[in-house]
Design a protein around this motif. Sequence first.
Motif, PDB file in Angstrom:
ATOM      1  N   ARG A 248       0.844  -1.238   0.024  1.00 37.23           N
ATOM      2  CA  ARG A 248      -0.213  -0.109   0.004  1.00 37.23           C
ATOM      3  C   ARG A 248       0.765   1.166   0.035  1.00 37.23           C
ATOM      4  NH1 ARG A 248      -3.562   0.358  -2.662  1.00 37.23           N
ATOM      5  NH2 ARG A 248      -4.224   2.142  -1.369  1.00 37.23           N
ATOM      6  N   HIS A 249       2.104   1.095   0.445  1.00 35.73           N
ATOM      7  CA  HIS A 249       3.018   2.162   0.534  1.00 35.73           C
ATOM      8  C   HIS A 249       3.262   2.924  -0.898  1.00 35.73           C
ATOM      9  CE1 HIS A 249       4.581   2.313   4.764  1.00 35.73           C
ATOM     10  NE2 HIS A 249       4.371   0.802   4.422  1.00 35.73           N
ATOM     11  N   VAL A 250       3.385   2.041  -1.960  1.00 35.55           N
ATOM     12  CA  VAL A 250       3.643   2.335  -3.279  1.00 35.55           C
ATOM     13  C   VAL A 250       2.331   3.238  -3.921  1.00 35.55           C
ATOM     14  CG1 VAL A 250       5.289   0.898  -3.786  1.00 35.55           C
ATOM     15  CG2 VAL A 250       3.162   0.440  -4.562  1.00 35.55           C
ATOM     16  N   TYR A 251       1.250   2.921  -3.360  1.00 34.09           N
ATOM     17  CA  TYR A 251       0.047   3.818  -3.751  1.00 34.09           C
ATOM     18  C   TYR A 251      -0.344   5.095  -2.692  1.00 34.09           C
ATOM     19  CZ  TYR A 251      -0.075  -0.331  -6.861  1.00 34.09           C
ATOM     20  OH  TYR A 251       0.178  -1.601  -7.419  1.00 34.09           O
ATOM     21  N   GLY A 252       0.632   5.274  -1.868  1.00 38.03           N
ATOM     22  CA  GLY A 252       0.458   6.623  -1.209  1.00 38.03           C
ATOM     23  C   GLY A 252      -0.703   6.249  -0.236  1.00 38.03           C
ATOM     24  N   GLY A 253      -1.206   4.806   0.406  1.00 34.96           N
ATOM     25  CA  GLY A 253      -1.939   4.643   1.080  1.00 34.96           C
ATOM     26  C   GLY A 253      -1.930   4.076   2.470  1.00 34.96           C
ATOM     27  N   ALA A 254      -0.477   4.144   2.788  1.00 28.63           N
ATOM     28  CA  ALA A 254      -0.033   3.551   3.822  1.00 28.63           C
ATOM     29  C   ALA A 254       1.218   4.160   4.627  1.00 28.63           C
ATOM     30  CB  ALA A 254       0.641   2.041   3.738  1.00 28.63           C
ATOM     31  N   ALA A 255       1.206   4.070   6.056  1.00 27.06           N
ATOM     32  CA  ALA A 255       2.298   4.927   6.717  1.00 27.06           C
ATOM     33  C   ALA A 255       2.729   4.127   7.737  1.00 27.06           C
ATOM     34  CB  ALA A 255       1.900   6.262   7.213  1.00 27.06           C
ATOM     35  N   ASP A 256       4.021   3.874   8.014  1.00 27.11           N
ATOM     36  CA  ASP A 256       4.737   3.257   9.176  1.00 27.11           C
ATOM     37  C   ASP A 256       5.048   4.357  10.233  1.00 27.11           C
ATOM     38  OD1 ASP A 256       4.708   0.985   7.703  1.00 27.11           O
ATOM     39  OD2 ASP A 256       6.682   0.722   7.249  1.00 27.11           O
ATOM     40  N   ILE A 257       4.301   4.139  11.544  1.00 27.47           N
ATOM     41  CA  ILE A 257       4.589   5.483  12.214  1.00 27.47           C
ATOM     42  C   ILE A 257       4.864   4.983  13.550  1.00 27.47           C
ATOM     43  CG2 ILE A 257       2.561   6.529  11.159  1.00 27.47           C
ATOM     44  CD1 ILE A 257       0.522   5.464  13.122  1.00 27.47           C
ATOM     45  N   TYR A 258       5.184   5.869  14.382  1.00 26.02           N
ATOM     46  CA  TYR A 258       5.326   5.804  15.996  1.00 26.02           C
ATOM     47  C   TYR A 258       5.554   7.141  16.469  1.00 26.02           C
ATOM     48  CZ  TYR A 258      10.369   7.222  14.714  1.00 26.02           C
ATOM     49  OH  TYR A 258      11.557   7.565  14.338  1.00 26.02           O
TER      50      TYR A 258
END
Length: 306
Positions: A221-231
């Motif tokens: 999903r990251h390559v489609y701009g729909g995901a984030a890995d967060i802290y």
Amino acid sequence: MIIAVSWLAVQPTIATSFESGRAEFAVTVNDLEIPYSVFALFVLPGELLSLEADGSVVSADASQSAPEQSALGWRWRAPGSPGIYRLDVTRGGHRIALNVFVLVPRDRVRNERLNDYLIGTYPSEPLNGNPLYEQPDGFIELTEANADTQLSPHFRLGQFPSKQSGGYPKYLVLREQLLLKLELLLEALNNDGRTAETLTIMSGYRTPFYNAAIRNVPYSRHVYGGAADIYVDESPRDGDMDDLSRDGRIDYRDAQYLLRLADTLFRDADYVELRGGMGVYRRNAAHGPFLHIDARQLRARWGELP
Ligand SMILES: [Ca+2]
Ligand SMILES: [Ca+2]
């Protein structure tokens, strides 16, 4: 009384109270309801936008075409040139500022590059025919000058580009639904007593080039701009997750805390359009604990689950 005074004296710097950035009203753009005082829209050159608002829609810049009102709501045609434009939605003394990013169309990519920036190659067919996995129509241009542009009350453009090397301009893809999810989660975090001004985006957009280099699956999903890995990195602000679970340790349980918070939040029927995936990751040699969150519209859970 004396005890109360000395207690106050040893308090650490009191964090400013969190402001949600919610507007006094909402605007609906192409069926997406936006309740924030500032928000980004990503559109193609010349794209026609439909806006529903109990107020007036005006161009902040007179050189742009003026929004038109009809019985069906407001319509506005985006400019033909890529860039950032402003629409204001006003009601009474209140305003929603829309930062409209007119994208650089995908057909400008040559030999896997946009200008000099390495994009790579998207899968030619969407995953299982799902339109969420179609190649993006265009790319946001990120420059040193526009990196601080607000996408929503607590997130800025410069937080999201692919982590690959290479200078400006950079190009990226983002979905408005991801920004809504991040804002809602940040608000829930603050409501739960963990004061934070933003979420740290360890990985937001990834170009297909970078995604392949880190050996991730092509349909991430990251390559489609729909995901984030967060802290969350507010106290101490040390480049690592905070002790959100308040057990004296910084580990995957702090990512689990975020997952539980998000799970409760997005169970709400109002947020059915924002459903998606979440994964809890442990610390390793390359990174601290984090939560992956996306808006793929299907529920998915993985990793070290609570
Ligand atoms: Ca920290
Ligand atoms: Ca902890």
